[in-house]
Write an enzyme that holds these catalytic residues in place. Structure first.
Site, PDB file in Angstrom:
ATOM      1  N   GLY A  75       0.744  -1.199   0.103  1.00 20.42           N
ATOM      2  CA  GLY A  75      -0.263   0.260   0.023  1.00 20.42           C
ATOM      3  C   GLY A  75       0.973   1.086   0.182  1.00 20.42           C
TER       4      GLY A  75
ATOM      5  CB  ILE B  90       3.186   2.005   4.602  1.00 22.43           C
ATOM      6  CG1 ILE B  90       2.193   3.435   5.553  1.00 22.43           C
ATOM      7  CG2 ILE B  90       4.263   2.219   5.372  1.00 22.43           C
ATOM      8  CD1 ILE B  90       1.928   2.869   6.811  1.00 22.43           C
TER       9      ILE B  90
ATOM     10  NE  ARG C  38      -5.947  -6.503   1.150  1.00 20.23           N
ATOM     11  CZ  ARG C  38      -7.016  -5.303   1.228  1.00 20.23           C
ATOM     12  NH1 ARG C  38      -7.925  -6.054   1.551  1.00 20.23           N
ATOM     13  NH2 ARG C  38      -7.502  -4.519   1.111  1.00 20.23           N
ATOM     14  CB  SER C  39      -4.367  -7.501  -5.844  1.00 16.67           C
ATOM     15  OG  SER C  39      -5.110  -6.792  -5.780  1.00 16.67           O
TER      16      SER C  39
ATOM     17  CB  ILE D  85       6.404  -0.013  10.903  1.00 19.71           C
ATOM     18  CG1 ILE D  85       6.110  -0.504   9.657  1.00 19.71           C
ATOM     19  CG2 ILE D  85       7.727   0.432  11.604  1.00 19.71           C
ATOM     20  CD1 ILE D  85       5.543  -0.487   8.605  1.00 19.71           C
TER      21      ILE D  85
ATOM     22  NE  ARG E 141      -3.452   0.136  14.616  1.00 17.63           N
ATOM     23  CZ  ARG E 141      -2.733   0.963  13.035  1.00 17.63           C
ATOM     24  NH1 ARG E 141      -1.914   1.105  13.008  1.00 17.63           N
ATOM     25  NH2 ARG E 141      -3.939   1.775  12.689  1.00 17.63           N
TER      26      ARG E 141
ATOM     27  CG  ASP F  29       6.310   1.941  15.711  1.00 20.88           C
ATOM     28  OD1 ASP F  29       7.121   2.721  16.688  1.00 20.88           O
ATOM     29  OD2 ASP F  29       5.768   3.075  15.487  1.00 20.88           O
TER      30      ASP F  29
ATOM     31  CD  GLU G  60       0.610  -0.817  20.169  1.00 15.06           C
ATOM     32  OE1 GLU G  60      -0.278   0.227  19.654  1.00 15.06           O
ATOM     33  OE2 GLU G  60       1.665  -1.037  18.773  1.00 15.06           O
TER      34      GLU G  60
ATOM     35  CG  HIS H 142       1.646   2.397  17.734  1.00 14.58           C
ATOM     36  ND1 HIS H 142       1.122   1.977  17.067  1.00 14.58           N
ATOM     37  CD2 HIS H 142       2.106   3.215  16.712  1.00 14.58           C
ATOM     38  CE1 HIS H 142       0.065   1.505  16.666  1.00 14.58           C
ATOM     39  NE2 HIS H 142       1.118   3.148  16.179  1.00 14.58           N
TER      40      HIS H 142
END
Length: 305
Positions: free
Chosen positions: A145, A147, A167-168, A222, A224, A248, A253, A271
């Site tokens: 994506g 990032i 995913r694609s 980075i 989740r 991170d 958390e 984070h």
């Protein structure tokens, strides 16, 4: 009458000043009547029952790209639009990913600790002086994506090979696409975790993936905390199944497991990947753009649903 926005998290005066001319703001989490839009973050749960307590809720804006705890289907069923600020902090998070990778591969934190303790290079000189370079290494990116792309562009400048699993397949991406995460891990020396993590892909990076990465492998997360099986990660770091990690984000958390803290081959940050002034300003502007567009009856810049 101005629409009323409920701030579920404190975002500061700079953020609020961008909205006060056109909207009524409230931080009273007990207020339900008269709330038109909710500004929140993806980690705060918002299910259908919660939404039903707001009789006039029309819009949920996530500050940040994540919306993992928002029940999007429930919102859609109630005619509530959901937005995020995808891409607004992509550069900042990508910078942090590279920083964590360099710190882990080149033992930056360990070296800092030795200097502060007056031990120069300590007893394990080979570990510090003969660590692998990034040049020529294979970088696997999980999730291409906004990032993930920024990470790829930055690490390509280190004269690395870039591959990704998404995913694609991205038609405009110049890097090698892999058909599965396992295939990517078998090929890669380093795995950068940058996909959108939620309950549908919880613990996607598991013991099998770490075994495929190998004993010289590195993992940086980075995304989740739920993206990685922390039990498997701790076991792999202890046994030498992988060489190191930079994290991170964490599963529980702000609580970080003592086993992770005790390990010398993991770099930990609280984070802060998206936490720069520039990123905060960009995310604030993105939230404002979503809110303005919605109440003007225009297409949403960053719709989730």
């Amino acid at each position: 009458m101005k629409p009323t926005l409920l701030l579920a998290v404190p975002l500061g005066k700079t953020f609020e000043q961008k909205f006060t001319d056109r909207y009524n703001l409230t931080s009273d989490l007990k207020q339900r009547e008269g709330v038109d839009a909710l500004i929140t973050i993806g980690a705060i749960p918002a299910d259908g029952a919660f939404m039903d307590t707001f009789p006039g809720l029309k819009l949920i804006c996530c500050f940040g790209s994540g919306y993992e705890s928002i029940d999007v289907a429930a919102a859609t069923a109630r005619g509530i639009k959901v937005t995020n600020t995808v891409g607004a902090n992509a550069s900042t998070v990508a910078d942090m990913a590279v920083a964590l990778l360099l710190a882990s591969v080149r033992h930056v934190v360990e070296g800092d600790d030795l200097i502060r303790a007056g031990k120069w290079r300590g007893g394990n000189v080979a570990r510090l002086l003969f660590s692998p370079s990034l040049t020529g290494r294979r970088i696997g990116i999980l999730g291409l994506g906004a990032i993930g792309r920024k990470i790829a562009e930055r690490l390509a400048a280190f004269e690395t090979e870039i591959g990704y699993f998404n995913r694609s397949k991205k038609a405009d991406a110049p890097w090698r696409h892999f058909g599965s995460l396992i295939e990517l891990a078998e090929w890669a020396d380093i795995l950068m975790v940058a996909h959108r993590a939620d309950e549908t892909n919880r613990h996607m990076v598991n013991a099998e993936v770490m075994k495929a990465l190998g004993p010289e492998g590195q993992i940086v997360n980075i995304s989740r905390g739920s993206a990685i099986d922390e039990d498997a990660l701790i076991a792999a770091l202890k046994s030498g199944a992988i060489a190191g990690a930079g994290l991170d984000v964490f599963e529980d958390e702000p609580n970080v497991r003592p086993e992770l803290i005790a390990l010398p081959n993991v770099v930990l940050t609280p984070h802060i990947g998206g936490g720069t002034r520039e990123a905060f300003a960009a995310m604030s502007d993105a939230v404002l753009a979503n809110v303005d567009a919605f109440f003007a009856g225009k297409p949403l810049p960053n719709p989730v649903a």
